[in-house]
Design an enzyme around this catalytic site. Sequence first.
Site, PDB file in Angstrom:
ATOM      1  N   HIS A 226      -3.779  -5.655   2.144  1.00 45.29           N
ATOM      2  CA  HIS A 226      -3.257  -5.872   3.551  1.00 45.29           C
ATOM      3  C   HIS A 226      -3.825  -7.231   4.003  1.00 45.29           C
ATOM      4  O   HIS A 226      -4.425  -7.665   3.153  1.00 45.29           O
ATOM      5  CB  HIS A 226      -3.975  -4.840   4.406  1.00 45.29           C
ATOM      6  CG  HIS A 226      -3.403  -3.421   4.198  1.00 45.29           C
ATOM      7  ND1 HIS A 226      -2.334  -2.813   4.762  1.00 45.29           N
ATOM      8  CD2 HIS A 226      -4.045  -2.377   3.746  1.00 45.29           C
ATOM      9  CE1 HIS A 226      -2.163  -1.858   4.427  1.00 45.29           C
ATOM     10  NE2 HIS A 226      -3.220  -1.251   3.817  1.00 45.29           N
TER      11      HIS A 226
ATOM     12  N   CYS B 170       0.701  -1.133  -0.059  1.00 45.17           N
ATOM     13  CA  CYS B 170       0.164  -0.136   0.001  1.00 45.17           C
ATOM     14  C   CYS B 170       0.817   1.178  -0.174  1.00 45.17           C
ATOM     15  O   CYS B 170       1.157   1.603  -1.056  1.00 45.17           O
ATOM     16  CB  CYS B 170      -0.997  -0.012   1.230  1.00 45.17           C
ATOM     17  SG  CYS B 170      -2.359   0.909   1.072  1.00 45.17           S
TER      18      CYS B 170
ATOM     19  N   ARG C 140     -13.098   6.129  -1.474  1.00 46.84           N
ATOM     20  CA  ARG C 140     -11.938   5.401  -0.964  1.00 46.84           C
ATOM     21  C   ARG C 140     -12.183   3.902  -1.075  1.00 46.84           C
ATOM     22  O   ARG C 140     -13.168   3.355  -0.830  1.00 46.84           O
ATOM     23  CB  ARG C 140     -11.930   5.907   0.697  1.00 46.84           C
ATOM     24  CG  ARG C 140     -10.467   5.451   1.166  1.00 46.84           C
ATOM     25  CD  ARG C 140     -10.507   5.848   2.693  1.00 46.84           C
ATOM     26  NE  ARG C 140      -9.083   5.265   3.316  1.00 46.84           N
ATOM     27  CZ  ARG C 140      -8.080   5.828   3.079  1.00 46.84           C
ATOM     28  NH1 ARG C 140      -7.841   6.945   2.377  1.00 46.84           N
ATOM     29  NH2 ARG C 140      -6.877   5.196   3.429  1.00 46.84           N
TER      30      ARG C 140
HETATM   31  N1  GLN Z   1      -2.125   6.873   2.474  1.00 43.89           N
HETATM   32  C1  GLN Z   1      -2.277   6.094   1.437  1.00 43.89           C
HETATM   33  C2  GLN Z   1      -3.676   6.110   0.711  1.00 43.89           C
HETATM   34  O1  GLN Z   1      -4.650   6.501   1.564  1.00 43.89           O
HETATM   35  C3  GLN Z   1      -1.932   4.442   1.762  1.00 43.89           C
HETATM   36  C4  GLN Z   1      -2.912   3.740   2.715  1.00 43.89           C
HETATM   37  C5  GLN Z   1      -2.191   2.551   3.281  1.00 43.89           C
HETATM   38  O2  GLN Z   1      -1.241   2.104   3.410  1.00 43.89           O
HETATM   39  N2  GLN Z   1      -3.277   1.795   3.695  1.00 43.89           N
HETATM   40  O3  GLN Z   1      -3.838   5.589  -0.182  1.00 43.89           O
END
Ligand code: GLN
Length: 248
Positions: free
Chosen positions: A196, A95, A132
Amino acid sequence: MKEINILYLYPDILDLYGDIGNIKVLQYRIEKRGFSCKIDTYSIGDMAPDFSSYDIVFSGGGADNEQKILSDDLIKYKDNIKKAVLEGVFFLLICGSYQLFGKYYKGVEGNIIPGLEVFDYYTEAISDRKKRCIGNIIIEALIDGEETKVIGFENHGGQTYDTNGNFGNVLFGNGNKFGDLTEGFMTNNVIATYLHGPLLSKNPKIADYIIKYALERKYDEQIDLEELDDTFEEKCREQLIKRFLENN
Ligand code: GLN
């Protein structure tokens, strides 16, 4: 005794959603087979690591703020990291770390965090928070020439563009962008993904792929890993595949 050296980057900053579990799974599956596993960590203020001296480099996920905090520090190692990638060190990037290995990451506030430019993709956070990318995700990836379902959980605002060579095709969930058909980025010695989970706890085959790669590269010989009892992992995978692919 054969040994795998792992470098774990920013464990105190990039550990969203228990990505440390990937290190624990690698260590368990390496040692269960009688190999030695040496894990070094690196974070801001530590002595500069020699990336080329490692077999595997792992870096986890992080919120925009954490990415901002460490980006100035990470950029210092741009050349060393590029060199290690070219030499074939295996990089597992989750990520936020995935994003920082590209050209840049434009955060949800519109701020640009310069990336390492190791790869040509770039990421821009979507301003519509309703888009998101959050939820369970299943992709199909080609692992050792075999179509493999890879199961995880995603939570990112970042939308990644211009990946050249994806980790997999989306069967359920979003992927590189909201409603995308592709997920992540993969080369011979890099897996960069939004998954994840932790990724490797739900996908032991990916863990073994990385371990086998690292051992064969280091010892310059074919290594056939002893099968481990993955009954529990496989039962969990069956349930998740049924829940997200068969019931939807
Ligand atoms: N901050 C980054 C985003 O929002 C990565 C998020 C994460 O590592 N889960 O895309």
